[in-house]
Design a protein around this motif. Sequence first.
Motif, PDB file in Angstrom:
ATOM      1  N   MET A   1       0.942  -1.297  -0.009  1.00  8.25           N
ATOM      2  CA  MET A   1      -0.045   0.049  -0.020  1.00  8.25           C
ATOM      3  C   MET A   1       0.970   1.305   0.020  1.00  8.25           C
ATOM      4  N   LEU A   2       2.080   1.176   0.522  1.00 12.75           N
ATOM      5  CA  LEU A   2       2.989   2.348   0.535  1.00 12.75           C
ATOM      6  C   LEU A   2       3.329   2.714  -0.774  1.00 12.75           C
ATOM      7  N   SER A   3       3.582   1.670  -1.749  1.00 11.36           N
ATOM      8  CA  SER A   3       3.802   2.092  -3.283  1.00 11.36           C
ATOM      9  C   SER A   3       2.621   2.954  -3.914  1.00 11.36           C
ATOM     10  N   LEU A   4       1.442   2.162  -3.426  1.00 12.01           N
ATOM     11  CA  LEU A   4       0.198   2.868  -4.152  1.00 12.01           C
ATOM     12  C   LEU A   4       0.195   4.459  -3.654  1.00 12.01           C
ATOM     13  N   PHE A   5       0.388   4.552  -2.360  1.00 13.14           N
ATOM     14  CA  PHE A   5       0.453   6.020  -2.060  1.00 13.14           C
ATOM     15  C   PHE A   5       1.436   6.765  -2.437  1.00 13.14           C
ATOM     16  N   ILE A   6       2.686   6.320  -2.619  1.00 12.56           N
ATOM     17  CA  ILE A   6       3.920   7.145  -3.466  1.00 12.56           C
ATOM     18  C   ILE A   6       3.427   7.436  -4.920  1.00 12.56           C
ATOM     19  N   GLY A   7       2.831   6.434  -5.577  1.00  9.15           N
ATOM     20  CA  GLY A   7       2.412   6.743  -6.785  1.00  9.15           C
ATOM     21  C   GLY A   7       1.391   7.681  -6.890  1.00  9.15           C
ATOM     22  N   PHE A   8       0.325   7.523  -6.009  1.00  8.60           N
ATOM     23  CA  PHE A   8      -0.814   8.608  -6.010  1.00  8.60           C
ATOM     24  C   PHE A   8      -0.287  10.067  -5.772  1.00  8.60           C
ATOM     25  N   THR A   9       0.679  10.115  -4.721  1.00  6.92           N
ATOM     26  CA  THR A   9       1.459  11.450  -4.413  1.00  6.92           C
ATOM     27  C   THR A   9       2.038  12.081  -5.596  1.00  6.92           C
ATOM     28  N   LEU A  10       2.851  11.146  -6.235  1.00  8.44           N
ATOM     29  CA  LEU A  10       3.671  11.656  -7.510  1.00  8.44           C
ATOM     30  C   LEU A  10       2.657  12.183  -8.835  1.00  8.44           C
ATOM     31  N   VAL A  11       1.576  11.290  -8.820  1.00 10.23           N
ATOM     32  CA  VAL A  11       0.543  11.426  -9.873  1.00 10.23           C
ATOM     33  C   VAL A  11      -0.251  12.995  -9.497  1.00 10.23           C
ATOM     34  N   ALA A  12      -0.359  13.219  -8.039  1.00 12.63           N
ATOM     35  CA  ALA A  12      -1.093  14.262  -7.853  1.00 12.63           C
ATOM     36  C   ALA A  12      -0.001  15.564  -7.938  1.00 12.63           C
ATOM     37  N   ALA A  13       1.106  15.292  -7.593  1.00 10.67           N
ATOM     38  CA  ALA A  13       2.051  16.402  -7.984  1.00 10.67           C
ATOM     39  C   ALA A  13       1.970  16.788  -9.614  1.00 10.67           C
ATOM     40  N   LEU A  14       2.241  15.470 -10.317  1.00  5.41           N
ATOM     41  CA  LEU A  14       2.323  15.735 -11.537  1.00  5.41           C
ATOM     42  C   LEU A  14       0.786  16.597 -12.153  1.00  5.41           C
ATOM     43  N   GLY A  15      -0.355  16.326 -11.592  1.00  2.83           N
ATOM     44  CA  GLY A  15      -1.448  16.993 -12.126  1.00  2.83           C
ATOM     45  C   GLY A  15      -1.294  18.664 -11.792  1.00  2.83           C
ATOM     46  N   LEU A  16      -0.764  18.801 -10.313  1.00  7.73           N
ATOM     47  CA  LEU A  16      -0.479  20.189 -10.113  1.00  7.73           C
ATOM     48  C   LEU A  16       0.307  21.018 -11.081  1.00  7.73           C
TER      49      LEU A  16
END
Length: 139
Positions: A1-16
Amino acid sequence: MLSLFIGFTLVAALGLGHHYGLLAVRETTKGSDNHPRRVVVLTFLGLLAIHTVEILAFAGAYKALLAWGGLGSFGGGFDESWSGLVYFSGINFATLGYTQIETSGPIRMINMMQSLGGFMVLTWSATFLYSVSARAWQK
C-alpha cells in the motif's frame, strides 16, 4: 500500500505541476492573437517542454526510490543509467509501459500510477492544444 500511496502522491504532484505549466503556456502566448500560427506553435513547444520536465521528474523519482530500496527493482533490458531511467519513464508515461524493461515488487504500483498520470495529462494537453488551435484557426 505504501507504493500505491507514493504513486498517488507523485501523480497528484504531476497534475498540479501540469496545471501550472498550462497556465504558464497560456500566459506566454497572450498577445499573439494577431499571429494564430505562432500561438499554435508556441503552445505545442510549451507542451513538449512540460512533458519533458514531467518525464525527467519521474525518472528522478525512480532513481530515488531504487536507491532507497525495498520497493522492488528493474530488470530485463534496464542498464541502470540515467538515460535508462529517462527512457523507462518516457515510455511508461506515453505508452503505458510497454518496454523491454521489467519491474518487480511494489514499485510496479508506482509504474502503474505513472501510466495513469501520463495518460491523464497527455489527454489534458491534447484538449488544451485542440482548443488553442480551434480559436487560432477561426481567426
